[in-house]
Design an enzyme around this catalytic site. Structure first.
Site, short mmCIF file in Angstrom:
data_model
loop_
_atom_site.label_atom_id
_atom_site.label_comp_id
_atom_site.label_asym_id
_atom_site.label_seq_id
_atom_site.Cartn_x
_atom_site.Cartn_y
_atom_site.Cartn_z
CG ASP A 69 -1.70 0.77 1.43
OD1 ASP A 69 -2.92 0.99 -0.10
OD2 ASP A 69 -1.81 1.76 2.29
CB THR A 102 -1.47 4.71 -1.99
OG1 THR A 102 -2.56 4.27 -1.80
CG2 THR A 102 -3.34 5.86 -0.53
CB THR A 103 0.69 2.96 -5.52
OG1 THR A 103 0.37 2.09 -4.38
CG2 THR A 103 2.35 2.40 -6.31
CG ASP A 400 -6.38 0.08 0.48
OD1 ASP A 400 -6.24 1.26 1.22
OD2 ASP A 400 -5.56 0.25 -0.76
#
Lengths: 535, 527
Positions: A69, A102-103, A400
């Site tokens: 994550d 988020t990546t 997530d």
């Protein structure tokens, strides 16, 4: 120059102790900033996509975290560089706002910075680049809106939601049982969702983990699980049709807030005080009993005497329950949190069909399950897994997935994943660039190239030829005018993401592009870095 | 332009191949460390603590060894963690799980060097793990319905577990102890109810299971040493000066005479409390907290046996055994449930005097007294017995049983091999590797026993080619033997947990391609 002259012509120094500070200015500053931004993006790049790798992080205290994550990696990375910190903030804000991607957002920002560097070398002013990016991001934003699909789901037809959550989970270590986890996440969100207002309060979903068992044992409990046990070892372990008194006052003699002293100077006083004290306990327990409670849940501790009285009157009790859990219990059981014994009334009691204590493994671990609540608006996802790291990572993955499901309930537009949305945007931005007069045209084109970075990274991580695959998909998109073509990461044999059921939320993607552009603009505008040197 | 510094001082980053290598090496080093303790002929380790006194532990228990290691390698920490979880969850197989995970990684390293992507290896491992679990499920024996056979199964499992421990000399004796103790629990997994008392002296053989309950306390002075038909009140209450619990209360007096008065009142209060307790009609009073000498004297006067400062677990156990409830208020003697037992007496074990409660009502709890030559020996015996108890209590709940001695590994390896042949694509290499890792466990057992492992394992494999073979390694005679005849059994739950957690851990480590280590937090030097 940091040197100025006062009215008498004497030089003085504005920035103190020049020699102790390092300072970078102009193009050098921009390049250094870009380089560090890129370095951060490079770390995350290999985590992107279903075949992305994990990172192992060791905290200052030696604890190990293994995760995929982006937000978690960056948060725990102990970065020192200012620009790197900005990137950390970037992924955090994506995490708060959307919860997923988020990546991707960091990789996107890194790609934008890389393009900006090339443009800078050509002598284009950073502000013009920033403006060009801004224009391009608007084009991409609108384009996403156009290629998005509304998709219908209802409380009975949850399949589309499950599919989207599965896309999110497929890049995590839990992808072994992504189907069941996705179902759990969707059911949990739907249980607490307010479909009319299109809002979901994720606080109502509690994610609790316990080491042991296997991932497949993870379950959704329509109720609350509290990591506590009954206050007295001999209280009943199972209560049916429980009426729950939820208290925030301790079973102890009251402690008035005002400072006071009770002076004992005679034997009589001593004795009355003692009787008073015993009466307190008796009254407290009696009050709970009088309103018909069959279970007491208390935020504070119990005195030994009170504990025994509770036991004696057959009133099971749980003590030291945290504030958040207490609130959840109140919501789930439809009870009210009662701050004083005097205010206990039968209406304020919560109701639950079944309360039971469950033991795990060989150690003395027990948990209390509160199930079949009057109001099943609060749910718990109870995660099992082989080890602590696995549980932590599953918690993050579930978070997530929950966020994705929530976003879909808020706005049911989706775009197709697997890099197809980025490729489609890139084509649209590229086409728009030519119509744009002025230097910004180059920046817009740069933006289009940067958009290609995400499918490129996806292809690379999946072991495909990045450039070859990307160009093939791109030409296919233009030829067939089909915005659903993406990178076939799982080697299924088709490029059409619609067939592969790979979806992402529209707002997630839009947010990624906007946030990445904003940060890059901010970094580009910096032309002077002043940092105190080490002592 | 190179980035001068992205991380804080001393924070390090390792990428790609290097990171993978670091984690493989770390994990394998840990596995090799505990490898020699596997099996009935495994060796023990001496652990010396760095704390004051440099206390020494001699053990063979994987979880204990790993718990005491100071490890810096993050991948190694993952392995330590799984062995700890294994210990918490099923209690045994802590070494096997680490060895299997280590072997899986060793095989994975070869595959990575052969340029197979870690994700492919993972998906192969997953298929193989699923397949081996199914293979085991097909072979399990469940004797739950037949009480006699089930008890025999439990005996076998206990003996198999104990055979690799220090207790192996007297394994039959201890297996019987453990089975008896667990059967008394009647299906509950609460091992708290089994008390283990260690008393140095004597030999291991003299250890015994006591049906009653033994409390490691002394009887107060002047109180009866032997009570028949005892009525016991188990309590958790303050028996020192009973404080006034109302907040802010304090004693403020203006003359010495008043102080004396209050003191008298206090004493009176205590006397009342004691009287209330005695009014329950008891002749034994056990308190969790201290009993001061004043109330103790009062109890002695009334001919009541008062025992102070029994620790919390002891109290809980005592309550379980005698069927009484733990009381803290004493105003309603009629509603408090008292505990009963036939006889309380002081007994001597070695040189120590203990209180023995016998003829108890509910036989749910019991005490095992361990005797042995030295404290180290006793500690290790306790750990071994604990392992056996854990396994047994888990087996009572999940009564599926497998054969031992490398038999399950061979069964799994055979099934996995077949799967590998059927699977197209690169994954089949990974599946094959999984089967090799499984075979490594019987190999290690044989190696540790000083046998010719290559020969034995090859024989074993040939044996297993026949349908329904029960062959395993007979370490005692040093050849392939029939495990069903030799009575070597293992619990299915343990094997399944070993398989699943080892695969999970290997998968986790394989997925990593970068290690970022933060700067270690500095400890303030207190010197």
């Amino acid at each position: 120059m940091a040197l100025a002259f006062d009215e008498f012509g004497r030089p003085f120094i504005i920035l103190k102790e020049q020699e102790q500070k390092t300072r970078l200015r102009g193009l050098d500053a921009q390049k250094a900033n870009i380089a560090s931004g890129k370095a951060v993006a490079r770390i995350l790049r290999t985590s992107l996509g279903p075949k992305g790798m994990d990172k192992m992080l060791q905290s200052p205290d030696g604890d190990v975290t293994i995760t995929n994550d982006g937000a978690t990696i960056l948060e725990q990375m102990d970065v020192d560089n200012q620009i790197a910190k900005l990137m950390v903030e970037l992924s955090r804000s994506q995490d708060y706002e959307i919860g997923d991607g988020t990546t991707g957002v960091v990789v996107m920002a890194g790609a934008l910075l890389e393009q900006a560097e090339k443009l800078l070398e050509r002598g284009i002013h950073p502000i013009r680049i920033a403006e060009g990016y801004e224009v391009a991001s608007r084009i991409a934003f609108e384009h996403l809106e156009r290629i998005s699909h509304k998709f219908e789901f209802s409380a009975t037809n949850i399949e589309p939601l499950v599919q989207t959550c599965m896309t999110t989970l497929s890049s995590k270590i839990v992808n072994r049982c992504k189907r069941s986890l996705a179902e759990i996440a969707v059911k949990a969100v739907l249980a607490v969702a307010d479909l009319e207002r299109k809002d979901v309060n994720l606080d109502l979903i509690k994610v609790e983990g316990k080491v042991g068992g296997k991932l497949e044992d993870t379950e959704l409990i329509f109720g609350i699980v509290v990591d506590k046990d009954m206050s007295h070892p001999q209280m009943p372990k199972q209560i049916e049709d429980a009426k729950i008194a939820i208290l925030t006052c301790p079973f102890e003699p009251p402690k008035p807030k005002t400072k006071h002293k009770v002076d004992i100077d005679t034997v009589e006083k001593f004795q009355t005080l003692r009787q008073q004290e015993q009466k307190y306990f008796d009254d407290m327990v009696q009050k709970c009993k009088d309103v018909g409670a069959t279970l007491v849940i208390c935020q504070w501790g119990f005195d030994d005497e009170a504990n025994h009285l509770l036991m004696n009157r057959n009133l099971p009790a749980v003590r030291w329950v945290g504030g958040v859990e207490l609130e959840l219990i109140a919501i789930a059981t439809g009870g009210r949190i009662v701050p004083r014994f005097q205010e206990l009334t039968p209406e304020k009691l919560g109701r639950a069909g079944l309360v039971r204590e469950k033991a795990f493994g060989t150690t003395k671990d027990r948990m209390i399950y509160i199930e079949h609540c009057a109001n099943s608006r609060a749910v718990t996802i109870f995660i099992r897994g082989g080890n602590k790291m696995m549980i932590e990572e599953t918690k993050r993955s579930i978070h997530d997935a929950l966020c994705v499901a929530r976003n879909l309930i808020r706005n049911n537009s989706i775009v197709y994943g697997g890099g197809s949305a980025e490729i489609s945007c890139s084509i649209a931005v590229e086409a728009a660039a030519d119509k744009y007069p002025g230097v910004e045209q180059y920046a817009i084109r740069g933006f289009a190239d940067a958009l290609d970075a995400i499918p490129m990274a996806l292809a690379e991580n999946s072991g495909l030829q990045p450039i070859e695959t990307l160009s093939a998909v791109k030409s296919q998109q233009i030829k067939e005018n089909n915005s659903c073509c993406g990178i076939d990461c799982n080697d299924v044999g088709t490029n059409d993401m619609r067939e592969q059921n790979v979806f992402e939320t529209l707002i997630g993607k839009q947010q990624q592009i906007l946030l990445a552009t904003q940060v890059v603009k901010m970094i580009l505008k910096i032309d002077d870095v002043i940092s105190p040197s080490d002592y | 332009m190179a980035v001068d510094k992205l991380f804080k001082d001393e924070a390090t980053e390792e990428k790609g191949e290097r990171a993978r290598m670091a984690s493989f090496i770390g994990a394998m080093a840990i596995a090799d460390l505990v490898k020699t303790t596997l099996g009935p002929k495994g060796m023990d380790k001496i652990l010396q603590s760095t704390g004051r006194g440099h206390s020494v532990t001699v053990t063979n228990d994987g979880a204990t060894i790993l718990k005491s290691l100071h490890i810096d390698n993050p991948a190694a920490k993952v392995l330590v963690d799984i062995s700890k979880v294994q210990d918490d969850e099923v209690g045994d197989g802590t070494t096997s799980v680490v060895v299997l995970a280590g072997e899986l990684l060793r095989e994975a390293e070869k595959l990575v060097n052969a340029k197979i992507h870690p994700m492919t290896i993972i998906s192969g491992y997953r298929m193989a793990a699923e397949c081996s679990r199914n293979a085991l499920l097909e072979k399990v024996v469940d004797n739950k319905l037949d009480a006699e056979k089930f008890k025999a199964d439990l005996m076998k499992i206990a003996m198999t577990t104990l055979s690799s421990k220090i207790l192996s000399q007297d394994k039959e004796h201890f297996a019987k102890l453990a089975v008896d103790a667990v059967m008394r629990l009647k299906g509950s997994t609460n091992l708290e109810a089994i008390q283990i008392i260690k008393k140095p002296g004597g030999s291991l053989k003299e250890s015994f299971l006591d049906e009653g309950f033994i409390l490691d306390k002394k009887i107060g002075v002047g109180q009866p040493k032997r009570i028949e038909n005892a009525k016991i009140l188990v309590a958790n209450t303050a028996m020192d000066t009973d404080k006034v619990k109302i907040y802010g209360a304090r004693v403020r007096v203006d003359s010495m005479a008043k102080v004396a008065e209050i003191e008298v009142a206090e004493k009176e209060k205590m006397r009342e409390k004691v009287q209330k307790i005695i009014n329950h009609g008891i002749n034994c009073f056990v308190n969790r907290q201290l009993i001061y000498n004043f109330p103790e004297e009062l109890f002695a006067d009334a001919g009541v046996l008062a025992i102070e400062h029994a620790d919390f677990d002891g109290i809980e156990r005592l309550a379980l055994v005698t069927g009484g409830e733990i009381a803290s208020t004493f105003d309603n003697p009629e509603s408090v449930k008292l505990g009963h037992c036939k006889l309380i007496e002081e007994i001597m074990i070695g040189e120590d005097r203990l209180i023995h409660f016998s003829g108890v009502e509910l036989g749910q709890a019991c005490t095992i007294v361990l005797r042995g030559a030295s404290p180290h020996m006793l500690d290790e015996a306790e750990r071994s017995l604990h392992d056996a108890l854990c396994v047994l209590s888990q087996t009572v709940n999940d009564s599926r049983v497998l054969l031992g001695g490398g038999w399950p590994e061979m069964v799994m390896a055979k099934a996995v091999d077949e799967l590998a042949r059927k699977t197209p694509g690169k994954r089949s290499h990974a599946i094959e590797a999984f089967s090799r890792a499984l075979v490594a466990i019987p190999t290690t057992i044989a190696d540790n026993a000083g046998l010719d492992s290559a020969e034995l394992v090859a024989q074993l494999r040939a044996e297993h080619h026949k349908e329904g073979s029960t062959a395993g390694i007979d370490v005692i005679s040093g050849c392939v033997g029939d495990m069903a005849e030799l009575g070597i059994s293992e619990a299915f739950k343990v094997k399944q947990a070993v398989l699943l957690s080892a695969t999970e851990a290997a998968e986790m480590i394989l997925r990593v391609d970068e290690i970022i280590t933060c700067a270690p937090r500095r400890r303030e030097d207190r010197m």
